[in-house]
Scaffold this active site. Structure first.
Site, PDB file in Angstrom:
ATOM      1  N   PHE A 134      42.729  41.038  30.000  1.00 62.65           N
ATOM      2  CA  PHE A 134      41.758  40.591  30.997  1.00 62.65           C
ATOM      3  C   PHE A 134      40.414  41.259  30.692  1.00 62.65           C
ATOM      4  O   PHE A 134      40.358  42.480  30.499  1.00 62.65           O
ATOM      5  CB  PHE A 134      42.252  40.964  32.388  1.00 62.65           C
ATOM      6  CG  PHE A 134      41.503  40.296  33.497  1.00 62.65           C
ATOM      7  CD1 PHE A 134      41.855  39.032  33.926  1.00 62.65           C
ATOM      8  CD2 PHE A 134      40.437  40.932  34.111  1.00 62.65           C
ATOM      9  CE1 PHE A 134      41.147  38.410  34.958  1.00 62.65           C
ATOM     10  CE2 PHE A 134      39.724  40.319  35.135  1.00 62.65           C
ATOM     11  CZ  PHE A 134      40.088  39.051  35.559  1.00 62.65           C
ATOM     12  N   ASP A 206      48.433  47.855  33.333  1.00 61.84           N
ATOM     13  CA  ASP A 206      47.791  47.076  34.388  1.00 61.84           C
ATOM     14  C   ASP A 206      48.839  46.110  34.943  1.00 61.84           C
ATOM     15  O   ASP A 206      49.350  45.250  34.213  1.00 61.84           O
ATOM     16  CB  ASP A 206      46.582  46.313  33.822  1.00 61.84           C
ATOM     17  CG  ASP A 206      45.775  45.630  34.920  1.00 61.84           C
ATOM     18  OD1 ASP A 206      46.368  45.279  35.962  1.00 61.84           O
ATOM     19  OD2 ASP A 206      44.564  45.432  34.722  1.00 61.84           O
ATOM     20  N   TYR A 231      45.067  41.836  45.909  1.00 62.22           N
ATOM     21  CA  TYR A 231      44.813  40.503  46.486  1.00 62.22           C
ATOM     22  C   TYR A 231      45.573  39.376  45.811  1.00 62.22           C
ATOM     23  O   TYR A 231      45.454  38.234  46.213  1.00 62.22           O
ATOM     24  CB  TYR A 231      43.300  40.190  46.480  1.00 62.22           C
ATOM     25  CG  TYR A 231      42.591  40.373  45.155  1.00 62.22           C
ATOM     26  CD1 TYR A 231      42.674  39.415  44.162  1.00 62.22           C
ATOM     27  CD2 TYR A 231      41.825  41.503  44.901  1.00 62.22           C
ATOM     28  CE1 TYR A 231      42.029  39.579  42.947  1.00 62.22           C
ATOM     29  CE2 TYR A 231      41.180  41.692  43.699  1.00 62.22           C
ATOM     30  CZ  TYR A 231      41.288  40.716  42.721  1.00 62.22           C
ATOM     31  OH  TYR A 231      40.651  40.886  41.522  1.00 62.22           O
ATOM     32  N   LYS A 232      46.353  39.694  44.778  1.00 60.87           N
ATOM     33  CA  LYS A 232      47.113  38.632  44.102  1.00 60.87           C
ATOM     34  C   LYS A 232      48.493  38.513  44.763  1.00 60.87           C
ATOM     35  O   LYS A 232      48.572  38.081  45.907  1.00 60.87           O
ATOM     36  CB  LYS A 232      47.174  38.933  42.611  1.00 60.87           C
ATOM     37  CG  LYS A 232      45.792  38.788  41.952  1.00 60.87           C
ATOM     38  CD  LYS A 232      45.733  39.283  40.519  1.00 60.87           C
ATOM     39  CE  LYS A 232      44.311  39.106  39.979  1.00 60.87           C
ATOM     40  NZ  LYS A 232      44.072  39.909  38.770  1.00 60.87           N
ATOM     41  N   ARG A 380      46.330  26.810  34.681  1.00 67.85           N
ATOM     42  CA  ARG A 380      47.254  27.884  35.051  1.00 67.85           C
ATOM     43  C   ARG A 380      47.860  27.601  36.430  1.00 67.85           C
ATOM     44  O   ARG A 380      47.136  27.312  37.379  1.00 67.85           O
ATOM     45  CB  ARG A 380      46.486  29.213  35.069  1.00 67.85           C
ATOM     46  CG  ARG A 380      47.364  30.422  35.201  1.00 67.85           C
ATOM     47  CD  ARG A 380      46.549  31.688  35.094  1.00 67.85           C
ATOM     48  NE  ARG A 380      45.732  31.897  36.280  1.00 67.85           N
ATOM     49  CZ  ARG A 380      45.263  33.085  36.666  1.00 67.85           C
ATOM     50  NH1 ARG A 380      45.506  34.158  35.939  1.00 67.85           N
ATOM     51  NH2 ARG A 380      44.526  33.206  37.752  1.00 67.85           N
TER      52      ARG A 380
HETATM   53  C1  PLP Z   1      42.751  40.218  38.426  1.00 65.82           C
HETATM   54  C2  PLP Z   1      42.705  41.280  37.391  1.00 65.82           C
HETATM   55  C3  PLP Z   1      41.787  42.327  37.483  1.00 65.82           C
HETATM   56  C4  PLP Z   1      40.777  42.320  38.602  1.00 65.82           C
HETATM   57  O1  PLP Z   1      39.990  43.437  38.641  1.00 65.82           O
HETATM   58  P1  PLP Z   1      38.998  43.624  39.887  1.00 65.82           P
HETATM   59  O2  PLP Z   1      38.427  44.949  39.687  1.00 65.82           O
HETATM   60  O3  PLP Z   1      39.825  43.466  41.123  1.00 65.82           O
HETATM   61  O4  PLP Z   1      37.990  42.534  39.840  1.00 65.82           O
HETATM   62  C5  PLP Z   1      41.835  43.332  36.522  1.00 65.82           C
HETATM   63  N1  PLP Z   1      42.726  43.283  35.520  1.00 65.82           N
HETATM   64  C6  PLP Z   1      43.619  42.270  35.404  1.00 65.82           C
HETATM   65  C7  PLP Z   1      44.601  42.251  34.282  1.00 65.82           C
HETATM   66  C8  PLP Z   1      43.613  41.234  36.315  1.00 65.82           C
HETATM   67  O5  PLP Z   1      44.462  40.206  36.202  1.00 65.82           O
END
Ligand code: PLP
Length: 421
Positions: A134, A206, A231-232, A380
């Site tokens: 990401f 992560d 939030y996911k 997705r």
């Molecule tokens: C959604 C996601 C993030 C989001 O990071 P934020 O700091 O909340 O914007 C980070 N890493 C991964 C792998 C994600 O899927």
């Protein structure tokens, strides 16, 4: 046999309805506000609103804040929220009590734990990750490497299979996302952590796409640090606080650079110099976001009675059903599976590549099927097992085939790019 116990995916809707009737998690859907007429396959990007979350936020605003004012820091336990919420998350990720805190965003937490990791390995300069990680994870690592000013560099592999080949005595940390946000490919956390340790590196995971979607065992995998998203799959609401984990064996030695007063040994002594708290609290920085932390706290209560092995079984069954139906109905269209076919190494999502993916997703959304588009060409679909039904997976495949067969996705309005995809 699929995890549903059936030899094949349902070929008619009645069979999907029967799967919903025998689903032990079916009742959980009633805990959420699910707008009529939508098939929501984007809980891996933003979980839906649970009824108890709405009530909790109202209570925190009206009673705790409105009436209790500053006294609520003690009386309502606001000050303990990062630890209380952290302990609830710990149970979902196979971590002991007092090893997880909820705080800040995933990006900021990654900064903190990655900085702590490279400080624990001062003679080494390399951070290993994947090019397909990401982007924020890579950006944070880049920024930190530049800030450290000691020649730290990011070493990116194109394929997870290449990781062993790049591990050597220069590697300080291996930083990976457990489940790929694009393809859903799952890393073997225990095996990769062992490889990192064998070369003297620390392992940072992560869990943005795994926490709340599958059973996890950070302790068993001997992970050093982890971070993840509120939030996911945890349904904490837009911009919910994230979390971080530090292995108990490192907590006395690991220090993080955002040394704010909430990470101090005694914040209300108002000392003029910083002394880190013992244990996980030193990974806190400033005042917790009480409103959003309370929403996440309430959302996590929904997991209290959930058997995570059963949740994973349903996740696999939903994904298998959707995949089989799409392949049965969309074979003649330009849809290519980019998720692993093997469910044992696939998270709770199915991704397809399509040359018109952006417009196809817009056309699906117009039909009430909410998935998302990930650049450059990925459709997705997330299957959060707490509230997604088998009929949703069945119907979504049907509607995707209609959108592709009719060519309606080619309408000009579906090509107009919005800021958030
Ligand atoms: C959604 C996601 C993030 C989001 O990071 P934020 O700091 O909340 O914007 C980070 N890493 C991964 C792998 C994600 O899927």
């Amino acid at each position: 046999m699929t995890a549903t116990g059936m030899g094949r995916a349902p070929s008619n809707r009645e069979e999907a309805e029967a799967l919903d009737r025998s689903d032990p998690l079916a009742g959980m859907r009633d805990a959420f506000h699910m707008p009529e007429g939508l098939i929501y396959l984007d809980g891996n990007s933003l979980g839906p609103l649970a009824h108890n979350v709405r009530e909790r936020v109202r209570d925190v605003v009206e009673r705790e804040w409105g009436d209790g004012l500053i006294g609520s820091w003690n009386a309502a336990g606001w000050v303990d929220l990062p630890r209380r919420v952290g302990d609830k998350i710990a149970r979902l990720i196979g971590a002991p009590e007092a090893s997880v805190v909820a705080a800040d965003s995933t990006s900021v937490n990654l900064f903190k734990v990655l900085a702590a990791a490279i400080a624990l390995n001062p003679s080494r300069r390399v951070i290993v990750s994947e090019r397909s990680n990401f982007p924020t994870d890579l950006y944070i690592a880049e920024g930190l490497a530049a800030l450290a000013g000691q020649g730290h560099e990011l070493r990116l592999v194109n394929d997870p299979a290449d990781i062993p080949a790049v591990l050597d005595e220069t590697v300080a940390a291996v930083m990976l996302t457990h489940v790929s946000y694009r393809t859903g490919l799952v890393h073997d956390m225990a095996a990769t952590t062992r490889m990192a340790h064998d070369c003297g590196a620390l392992a940072i995971w992560d869990l943005a796409h795994s926490a709340g979607a599958m059973p996890l065992d950070l302790t068993g995998a001997d992970a050093d640090f982890a971070i993840g998203c509120g939030y996911k799959y945890l349904n904490g609401g837009p911009g919910a606080p994230a979390f971080l984990y530090v292995a108990p064996r490192l907590q006395g030695r690991a220090v993080q650079p955002l040394s704010g007063w909430f990470g101090h040994a005694a914040p209300f002594r108002f000392d003029s110099s910083y002394q880190p708290a013992d244990g996980i609290d030193r990974f806190l920085t400033g005042t917790p976001a009480v409103l959003s932390m309370s929403a996440l706290d309430a959302a996590l209560d929904l997991f209290e009675t959930v058997d995570m092995a059963g949740l994973r079984e349903k996740s696999v069954a939903l994904c298998e059903l959707f995949l089989a139906r799409v392949e049965a109905l969309c074979g003649e269209f330009d849809v290519t599976l980019v998720s692993p076919r093997d469910a044992s190494v696939r998270g709770s999502q199915i991704s397809f590549a399509h040359p018109g993916a952006y417009a196809v997703m817009q056309a699906l959304i117009a039909r009430g099927v909410i998935g998302d588009f990930r650049a450059p060409d990925i459709l997705r679909f997330g299957f959060a097992p707490l509230y997604t039904r088998f009929v949703d997976a069945f119907d979504a495949a049907e509607i995707l085939s209609e959108v592709l067969a009719s060519g309606e996705w080619r309408r000009p309005e579906f090509g107009v790019r919005r800021a958030v995809t």
